[in-house]
Motif scaffolding. Sequence first.
Motif, PDB file in Angstrom:
ATOM      1  N   SER A 140      37.002  44.906  38.644  1.00  0.00           N
ATOM      2  CA  SER A 140      37.876  45.482  37.621  1.00  0.00           C
ATOM      3  C   SER A 140      38.062  44.583  36.410  1.00  0.00           C
ATOM      4  N   TRP A 174      40.704  53.265  37.901  1.00  0.00           N
ATOM      5  CA  TRP A 174      39.987  51.991  38.002  1.00  0.00           C
ATOM      6  C   TRP A 174      38.997  51.794  36.857  1.00  0.00           C
ATOM      7  N   ASP A 175      38.279  52.832  36.480  1.00  0.00           N
ATOM      8  CA  ASP A 175      37.191  52.661  35.500  1.00  0.00           C
ATOM      9  C   ASP A 175      37.596  52.986  34.079  1.00  0.00           C
ATOM     10  N   LYS A 211      40.387  49.021  32.995  1.00  0.00           N
ATOM     11  CA  LYS A 211      39.427  48.366  32.101  1.00  0.00           C
ATOM     12  C   LYS A 211      39.782  48.539  30.634  1.00  0.00           C
TER      13      LYS A 211
END
Length: 417
Positions: A92, A409-410, A414
């Motif tokens: 991450s 998460w993505d 980020k």
Amino acid sequence: MIYIGLVSNISTVVILQQAIVMKERILILGAGYAGAVIANTLAREFRRKIAKDELEITVLDRNDMGVNQGGFTFLPFGLYTPEDLIRSRKESLSPRIKSHFGDQGEVTDIDLNRQQITVKSGTKYSYDHLVIAMGARPDASGVQGLEDDLNTFYTSMDDALEVGELIRNFKGGRIVVSVSRMPIPCPGAPVKFSFLLESYLRDIRNIRDDVQLTLLWPMEPIGPPEFNKLVTGRLEEKGIEAIRQFQLGKVDASNKMVESTDGRQENYDLLITVPPHKPQQAVLDSGITDEKGWIASDKTTLQYRGPVGDKDNVYVVGDNGPADILKTGIGAHYQAQVVSHNLINTINGNNIKSKYKGETGCPIITDMASDAHTGRAYIATWSYKNPPQSFDTTQLGWYLYRMYYYLHWDMSIKALM
């Protein structure tokens, strides 16, 4: 020529020393939501400075595995799996970030005057800019007897799954959902849980008529006026009893009874509790908290304003912040944006400052999707001077909210949204 060579060597040493001194060090305590967003934002913005060794971003955390705690509310009902809610922090965080976990990342002392952080291994880290984003932790010992009958979806995935097992096997009687006291992270989660539980008992297990549901709430309003209005109406419609201003003072597990701090008593067959919360022990031991036990900061700049003096190079974000800033994921998102922008401006040498205007919010669910009903949800947002307007939950809101946890998460962590 020997003299010239000596001068040359001295000049080289001086230049190297200057380069070392000039490197700016950003230290972030905590790799949770706010800490990770700030770290990834800065790593992307300062990628050239990092490549030239002019700037260093370091993240410290005791755990190398990230957990999306917001999903704990859904785990008891099988709406997400544990695998949906965890991710290695190495995956991450940008590779431009220096990260330390375990004994090398667990903070034990925060010295704001010396600008020095100590971790469990004994290693000390110095900084030019510090972000404290260490979150909050549950404190079941803060209520007499609570540890004797602690069933909660707030503390860990295992505990949330255990709550799921309890409600799957519940035969009938009174389920009490108790919020011990404020502040807690995501203060709307217990209400969401109560609505999900009602839907589950009604539409999945078909035993709603055999269960009395009660919500013990430590304050009078449940959120801002329009939020409180919607929640109050839905609680009444669904037959969920709401007892307000009930701060949990004692749990008598043997007699299945809870008692408020002002002496009122309620019986239960199954107790599901949100325990009190407080900052990490290192924060408390370092003497940097205010009289309420949280890290004091300016409500708009988020800069430290506590017992060891004003520290403009120290930012406080997320759940370890002051009690009068709501501890929500949406709030942490906006706080991370403000702190990132201000660090970028400071390091770039200008005086432009963004302000945190109290942007926050709370996703609310009133119905879980099933063969019998459509799911309904809404993400209410507001700020210090702009309370939420009238709203209602929708089927689209349910799908958008459910989808978000797969983007977490993505996209969010980020710093891409």
